[in-house]
Design a protein around this motif. Structure first.
Motif, PDB file in Angstrom:
ATOM      1  N   UNK A 172       0.819  -1.212   0.000  1.00 34.86           N
ATOM      2  CA  UNK A 172       0.000   0.000   0.000  1.00 34.86           C
ATOM      3  C   UNK A 172       0.854   1.265   0.000  1.00 34.86           C
ATOM      4  N   UNK A 173       0.323   2.291  -0.654  1.00 32.81           N
ATOM      5  CA  UNK A 173       0.900   3.631  -0.639  1.00 32.81           C
ATOM      6  C   UNK A 173      -0.196   4.557  -0.135  1.00 32.81           C
ATOM      7  N   UNK A 174       0.099   5.294   0.925  1.00 27.40           N
ATOM      8  CA  UNK A 174      -0.856   6.232   1.511  1.00 27.40           C
ATOM      9  C   UNK A 174      -0.490   7.641   1.059  1.00 27.40           C
ATOM     10  N   UNK A 175      -1.304   8.195   0.166  1.00 24.76           N
ATOM     11  CA  UNK A 175      -1.063   9.535  -0.368  1.00 24.76           C
ATOM     12  C   UNK A 175      -1.869  10.545   0.438  1.00 24.76           C
ATOM     13  N   UNK A 176      -1.226  11.668   0.755  1.00 22.52           N
ATOM     14  CA  UNK A 176      -1.865  12.715   1.551  1.00 22.52           C
ATOM     15  C   UNK A 176      -1.997  13.970   0.704  1.00 22.52           C
ATOM     16  N   UNK A 177      -3.236  14.452   0.616  1.00 20.67           N
ATOM     17  CA  UNK A 177      -3.482  15.655  -0.160  1.00 20.67           C
ATOM     18  C   UNK A 177      -4.310  16.635   0.651  1.00 20.67           C
ATOM     19  N   UNK A 178      -4.249  17.887   0.259  1.00 23.56           N
ATOM     20  CA  UNK A 178      -4.967  18.945   0.958  1.00 23.56           C
ATOM     21  C   UNK A 178      -6.458  18.819   0.663  1.00 23.56           C
ATOM     22  N   UNK A 210      -4.086  19.477  -3.650  1.00 29.71           N
ATOM     23  CA  UNK A 210      -2.682  19.186  -3.971  1.00 29.71           C
ATOM     24  C   UNK A 210      -2.187  17.960  -3.214  1.00 29.71           C
ATOM     25  N   UNK A 211      -1.593  16.993  -3.929  1.00 33.15           N
ATOM     26  CA  UNK A 211      -0.918  15.881  -3.266  1.00 33.15           C
ATOM     27  C   UNK A 211       0.454  16.388  -2.860  1.00 33.15           C
ATOM     28  N   UNK A 212       0.726  16.378  -1.556  1.00 36.26           N
ATOM     29  CA  UNK A 212       1.976  16.933  -1.052  1.00 36.26           C
ATOM     30  C   UNK A 212       2.954  15.830  -0.656  1.00 36.26           C
TER      31      UNK A 212
END
Length: 134
Positions: free
Chosen positions: A67-73, A78-80
Motif C-alpha cells: 500500500x501507498x498512503x497519499x496525503x493531499x490537501x 494538492x498531493x503533497x
C-alpha cells in the motif's frame, strides 16, 4: 530547513535535512496522480519531517500488493506527500510542492517501461525499466 506546501498553504511539511533520494517516476499510477507524464519526487527520513495542517488520505494498492498512503490537501487537492509500505522509513514529497527551481535534480528515473516516448532525459539520471533492486 526546506518547506513544502500545497497550493493554498493549508498543508505544510518542514524538512530539517536534505532528501535522501530524488527520483522521477513514470508509472501509470504517478501519471494519474499528477496529471503529468511523470512525477518528480524527493524522499526524506521520517524523523526529519514535521507535518502541519490537515490532509485527506487516499490509499492505493500497488502492483506489488503493498500500500501507498497519499496525503493531499482537502481544500485545494494538492498531493503533497505519501508513505509507502515498501519504504516505511521514508516520506515521499512532491518536488513541485517546494516551488523552488534550484531544488536538487533527480538522481534516478524509474518505471521507464511506461515512460512517454517524447520524454528525453539523457545521461543526467540513472535509468531503470522498473524499480531498482535494493
Amino acid at each position: 530547513m526546506a518547506t513544502a506546501r500545497c497550493a493554498c498553504g493549508a498543508l505544510t511539511l518542514s524538512l530539517r535535512e536534505p532528501p535522501q533520494l530524488t527520483a522521477l517516476c513514470h508509472c501509470l499510477a504517478c501519471q494519474r496522480r499528477t496529471g503529468a507524464p511523470f512525477s518528480a519526487n524527493a524522499f526524506y527520513a521520517t524523523d526529519c519531517v514535521e507535518i502541519s495542517g490537515v490532509s485527506t488520505e487516499y490509499t492505493r494498492t500497488g502492483d506489488s500488493g503493498r500500500k501507498v498512503r497519499m496525503h493531499f490537501c482537502p481544500t485545494c487537492g494538492s498531493t503533497v506527500y505519501w508513505m509507502a509500505e515498501a519504504s516505511p522509513t521514508w516520506v515521499g514529497v512532491a518536488i513541485g510542492s517546494f516551488a523552488d527551481p534550484t531544488f536538487a535534480p533527480p538522481a534516478i528515473s524509474v518505471f521507464e517501461e511506461s515512460k512517454h516516448d517524447w520524454v528525453q532525459l539523457g545521461d543526467t539520471v540513472d535509468h531503470f525499466h522498473g524499480l531498482p533492486r535494493a
